[in-house]
Structure formats: structure tokens, C-alpha cells
Design a protein around this motif. Sequence first.
Motif, mmCIF file in Angstrom:
data_model
loop_
_atom_site.group_PDB
_atom_site.id
_atom_site.type_symbol
_atom_site.label_atom_id
_atom_site.label_comp_id
_atom_site.label_asym_id
_atom_site.label_seq_id
_atom_site.Cartn_x
_atom_site.Cartn_y
_atom_site.Cartn_z
ATOM 1 N N ILE A 153 0.842 -1.194 0.000
ATOM 2 C CA ILE A 153 0.000 0.000 0.000
ATOM 3 C C ILE A 153 0.878 1.244 0.000
ATOM 4 C CG2 ILE A 153 -1.660 1.322 1.370
ATOM 5 C CD1 ILE A 153 -2.923 -1.299 2.209
ATOM 6 N N MET A 154 1.937 1.236 0.761
ATOM 7 C CA MET A 154 2.844 2.381 0.827
ATOM 8 C C MET A 154 3.504 2.611 -0.523
ATOM 9 S SD MET A 154 2.637 3.741 3.677
ATOM 10 C CE MET A 154 4.034 4.648 4.168
ATOM 11 N N GLU A 155 3.921 1.567 -1.192
ATOM 12 C CA GLU A 155 4.534 1.703 -2.510
ATOM 13 C C GLU A 155 3.538 2.303 -3.509
ATOM 14 O OE1 GLU A 155 6.308 -1.854 -4.057
ATOM 15 O OE2 GLU A 155 7.408 -2.174 -2.206
ATOM 16 N N LEU A 156 2.314 1.816 -3.460
ATOM 17 C CA LEU A 156 1.280 2.355 -4.349
ATOM 18 C C LEU A 156 1.037 3.836 -4.059
ATOM 19 C CD1 LEU A 156 -1.387 -0.494 -4.484
ATOM 20 C CD2 LEU A 156 -0.033 0.358 -6.362
ATOM 21 N N MET A 157 1.036 4.194 -2.786
ATOM 22 C CA MET A 157 0.821 5.584 -2.396
ATOM 23 C C MET A 157 1.934 6.464 -2.933
ATOM 24 S SD MET A 157 -1.728 6.544 -0.181
ATOM 25 C CE MET A 157 -1.357 7.669 1.068
ATOM 26 N N THR A 158 3.136 6.039 -2.823
ATOM 27 C CA THR A 158 4.266 6.837 -3.307
ATOM 28 C C THR A 158 4.195 6.987 -4.816
ATOM 29 O OG1 THR A 158 5.669 4.880 -3.338
ATOM 30 C CG2 THR A 158 5.839 6.324 -1.413
ATOM 31 N N ASP A 159 3.814 5.915 -5.518
ATOM 32 C CA ASP A 159 3.661 6.007 -6.981
ATOM 33 C C ASP A 159 2.556 7.007 -7.356
ATOM 34 O OD1 ASP A 159 5.657 4.179 -7.469
ATOM 35 O OD2 ASP A 159 4.278 2.462 -7.709
ATOM 36 N N GLU A 160 1.494 6.927 -6.649
ATOM 37 C CA GLU A 160 0.368 7.824 -6.921
ATOM 38 C C GLU A 160 0.765 9.263 -6.638
ATOM 39 O OE1 GLU A 160 -2.738 7.399 -8.211
ATOM 40 O OE2 GLU A 160 -2.122 5.361 -8.645
ATOM 41 N N MET A 161 1.489 9.494 -5.570
ATOM 42 C CA MET A 161 1.922 10.840 -5.211
ATOM 43 C C MET A 161 2.879 11.384 -6.254
ATOM 44 S SD MET A 161 2.230 10.694 -1.112
ATOM 45 C CE MET A 161 2.492 12.393 -0.820
ATOM 46 N N ALA A 162 3.732 10.554 -6.777
ATOM 47 C CA ALA A 162 4.671 10.987 -7.815
ATOM 48 C C ALA A 162 3.902 11.353 -9.075
ATOM 49 C CB ALA A 162 5.684 9.884 -8.092
ATOM 50 N N ASP A 163 2.942 10.542 -9.435
ATOM 51 C CA ASP A 163 2.099 10.846 -10.614
ATOM 52 C C ASP A 163 1.319 12.143 -10.397
ATOM 53 O OD1 ASP A 163 2.926 8.600 -11.975
ATOM 54 O OD2 ASP A 163 1.202 7.365 -11.355
ATOM 55 N N PHE A 164 0.829 12.344 -9.201
ATOM 56 C CA PHE A 164 0.077 13.549 -8.880
ATOM 57 C C PHE A 164 0.979 14.772 -9.000
ATOM 58 C CE2 PHE A 164 -1.761 16.511 -5.697
ATOM 59 C CZ PHE A 164 -2.976 16.720 -6.309
#
Length: 149
Positions: A7-18
Motif C-alpha cells: 500500500i505504501m509503494e502504491l501511495m508513493t507512486d500515486e503521489m509521484a504521478d500527482f
Amino acid sequence: MKKLDEIMELMTDEMADFKTAILKLEVLSKQLSTLSIPISTEALDKNLNAFLGKQEEENRLKVEVLKEIERKLKHARIIPNYLLILVCSVGIISLSLLGYFGYSLHARQIEKFELYQILTETKNDRYQEYLLKNPEIQVDFKRWLEEKK
């Protein structure tokens, strides 16, 4: 724990995309503010004149329709033509019948009067003949007439 890491990895990916999306939006926003679209008065005048031309045409058509309605209202009748003709013809027929019956009544009265005169004349002649043949009755008849007066 393994799921938490995922979940943390997905969050970081999403934040980078954002973050990249926000940077792209900032660049586009700067380009938009620097980009100026000159307003051409010719295009505005052209569109305005076309609109006003259409408006004038519509107003002219409305005025024509209103004039036509007004003309029809001036020449409109409350009583239809066929009803007027019917009433007039019934009136003419009734007047002619009245005249005919009046004339025939007058003619009959004249005939009756003439017949009455003829009858009275013939009766007087007969009375005169009878009284001449019977003179004694003539004297009684004259007395009777005087008494009646």
C-alpha cells in the motif's frame, strides 16, 4: 505487514504521478496566461450585423403578419354570408306571401261586396214586385217600419 508495504509503494507512486500532473498543469497555466487572443472588432461587427439583419427580418415578418390579421379583422363579419342570404331570402318570400294574401283578401272582399249589392238589388226588386201585387201588406209593412224607427 506485507500488505502495508504494498500500500505504501502504491501511495508513493500515486503521489509521484500527482506531482507530475500538477507540474504539467502549472506549465500549461503559464502558457495560457502568456498567450493572448486579440479581439477583432471586425469579426464582432460581422456577427453583430448578421444578428441584427436576422432580427430585422423577423420583425418585418411579424409586422406583415400583424397587418394581415388587422386587415382580416376589419373585413370580418359577425354573421356569415350564407346566413345573411338565407335570412334575406326568407324575408323576401314572407313579404311576397304577405302581399299576395293581402291582395287576394282585398279581391275577395270586393267580390263579396259586389255579390251583396247584386243580392240586395234583386231582393229589393222582388220585394217591390211582391208589395205591388199585395197592396194591403204594403200598408202594414210601412206601419211596421215607422214603429221600428
